[in-house]
Design an enzyme around this catalytic site. Structure first.
Site, PDB file in Angstrom:
ATOM      1  N   LYS A  27      26.405  54.482  30.024  1.00  0.00           N
ATOM      2  CA  LYS A  27      26.671  53.041  29.975  1.00  0.00           C
ATOM      3  C   LYS A  27      27.807  52.740  30.935  1.00  0.00           C
ATOM      4  O   LYS A  27      28.781  53.496  30.987  1.00  0.00           O
ATOM      5  CB  LYS A  27      27.086  52.679  28.535  1.00  0.00           C
ATOM      6  CG  LYS A  27      27.364  51.216  28.297  1.00  0.00           C
ATOM      7  CD  LYS A  27      27.567  50.979  26.807  1.00  0.00           C
ATOM      8  CE  LYS A  27      28.318  49.715  26.473  1.00  0.00           C
ATOM      9  NZ  LYS A  27      27.955  48.528  27.185  1.00  0.00           N
ATOM     10  N   PRO A  46      34.309  49.940  34.939  1.00  0.00           N
ATOM     11  CA  PRO A  46      33.194  50.423  35.775  1.00  0.00           C
ATOM     12  C   PRO A  46      33.556  51.706  36.522  1.00  0.00           C
ATOM     13  O   PRO A  46      34.741  51.959  36.821  1.00  0.00           O
ATOM     14  CB  PRO A  46      32.990  49.271  36.779  1.00  0.00           C
ATOM     15  CG  PRO A  46      33.534  48.059  36.078  1.00  0.00           C
ATOM     16  CD  PRO A  46      34.693  48.556  35.273  1.00  0.00           C
ATOM     17  N   GLY A  47      32.536  52.489  36.816  1.00  0.00           N
ATOM     18  CA  GLY A  47      32.718  53.692  37.635  1.00  0.00           C
ATOM     19  C   GLY A  47      33.592  54.745  36.969  1.00  0.00           C
ATOM     20  O   GLY A  47      34.137  55.606  37.658  1.00  0.00           O
ATOM     21  N   ARG A  48      33.723  54.664  35.650  1.00  0.00           N
ATOM     22  CA  ARG A  48      34.545  55.640  34.898  1.00  0.00           C
ATOM     23  C   ARG A  48      36.031  55.578  35.252  1.00  0.00           C
ATOM     24  O   ARG A  48      36.786  56.501  34.939  1.00  0.00           O
ATOM     25  CB  ARG A  48      34.026  57.090  35.072  1.00  0.00           C
ATOM     26  CG  ARG A  48      32.587  57.295  34.568  1.00  0.00           C
ATOM     27  CD  ARG A  48      32.507  57.043  33.066  1.00  0.00           C
ATOM     28  NE  ARG A  48      31.213  57.336  32.479  1.00  0.00           N
ATOM     29  CZ  ARG A  48      30.357  56.412  32.009  1.00  0.00           C
ATOM     30  NH1 ARG A  48      30.638  55.126  32.087  1.00  0.00           N
ATOM     31  NH2 ARG A  48      29.231  56.787  31.429  1.00  0.00           N
ATOM     32  N   LEU A  49      36.450  54.482  35.914  1.00  0.00           N
ATOM     33  CA  LEU A  49      37.890  54.317  36.219  1.00  0.00           C
ATOM     34  C   LEU A  49      38.529  53.506  35.091  1.00  0.00           C
ATOM     35  O   LEU A  49      39.003  52.376  35.288  1.00  0.00           O
ATOM     36  CB  LEU A  49      38.081  53.620  37.564  1.00  0.00           C
ATOM     37  CG  LEU A  49      37.819  54.492  38.784  1.00  0.00           C
ATOM     38  CD1 LEU A  49      38.141  53.737  40.073  1.00  0.00           C
ATOM     39  CD2 LEU A  49      38.668  55.766  38.731  1.00  0.00           C
TER      40      LEU A  49
END
Ligand SMILES: Cc1cc2nc3c(=O)[nH]c(=O)nc-3n(C[C@H](O)[C@H](O)[C@H](O)COP(=O)(O)O)c2cc1C
Length: 217
Positions: free
Chosen positions: A13, A193-196
């Site tokens: 997700k 977003p983007g695992r950041l």
């Protein structure tokens, strides 16, 4: 890899809902917790006060389970349980514990670490007496975490106690009560977003004040 495992690995997700900046986070982690808890209530997350409590015996073996937060104040985070349960025995050996709230609908997590202390019998009693009759009887009927021969034995004990205490005051058993977990560390995690992801960690200082900092996700 089986197709089922493959589909688990594909579960993914992207977190997009909100952000948490150190400038916007309250300097006081209790106020920040209250802010997020109120938002969890407003979002009607099911049982937002459900939290994972991790404890570890002296041998170092950790164990984790869900318990319910029943309050928080300047002392810390309060939950109730059976002092003779597995967690109760572990906390007697080693009071260091941690809590984790997981509010997925808001893409948020809060982690808390600190030392758990028993509440006074008076405070535990006041909460015990506020519980519904069946919950009070349940606490009397269950020797939490010890083996029971079957469901029938539990139900029999419950029914006997219902008969015994029907229309009477139910005394709090000595082995039942609360803990307050006094935090040393509280971390707020907001998925991005983007695992950041955003992570703001608060550490309690010797003078009782809190310092916060951003951690890498
Ligand atoms: C949603 C939920 C709420 C729970 N709340 C409590 C609680 O407030 N206190 C408690 O002792 N156990 C609670 N439990 C049960 C614990 O997870 C656990 O099974 C029990 O306390 C025994 O744990 P132990 O053997 O590690 O001591 C809850 C479980 C769930 C799933």
């Amino acid at each position: 890899m089986s197709s089922l495992s493959q589909s688990i690995a594909d579960l993914r997700k992207n977190y997009t809902l909100q952000s948490l900046d150190i400038e916007d986070a309250d300097k006081d982690p209790f106020k920040q917790f209250k802010h997020w808890f109120d938002e969890a209530l407003k979002a009607e997350i099911p049982e937002p006060n459900a939290m994972v409590l991790a404890t570890a015996a002296q041998d170092g073996q950790p164990s984790a389970r869900v318990v319910l937060l029943k309050g928080f104040d300047e002392r810390g985070f309060i939950f109730y349980t059976n002092y003779s349960s597995r967690k109760g025995k572990q906390l007697a050996e080693n009071p260091l514990a941690s809590l984790c709230f997981n509010w997925l609908e808001l893409e948020r997590q809060v982690r808390i670490e600190g030392r758990a202390e028993r509440l006074s019998q008076e405070e535990s009693d006041a909460y015990f007496q506020s519980r519904p009759f069946e919950s009070r009887i349940g606490a009397l009927a269950s020797a939490q975490s010890s083996e029971v021969s079957g469901r029938a034995a539990l139900e029999q004990r419950f029914a006997t106690l219902v008969d015994e205490f029907s229309g009477k005051a139910v005394p709090k058993p000595d082995h039942w009560g609360g803990y307050v977990l006094a935090p040393q560390l509280i971390e707020f995690w907001q998925g991005r977003p983007g695992r950041l992801h955003d992570r703001i960690e608060y550490n309690k200082q010797e003078d009782g004040s809190w310092l916060n900092r951003r951690l890498c996700p």
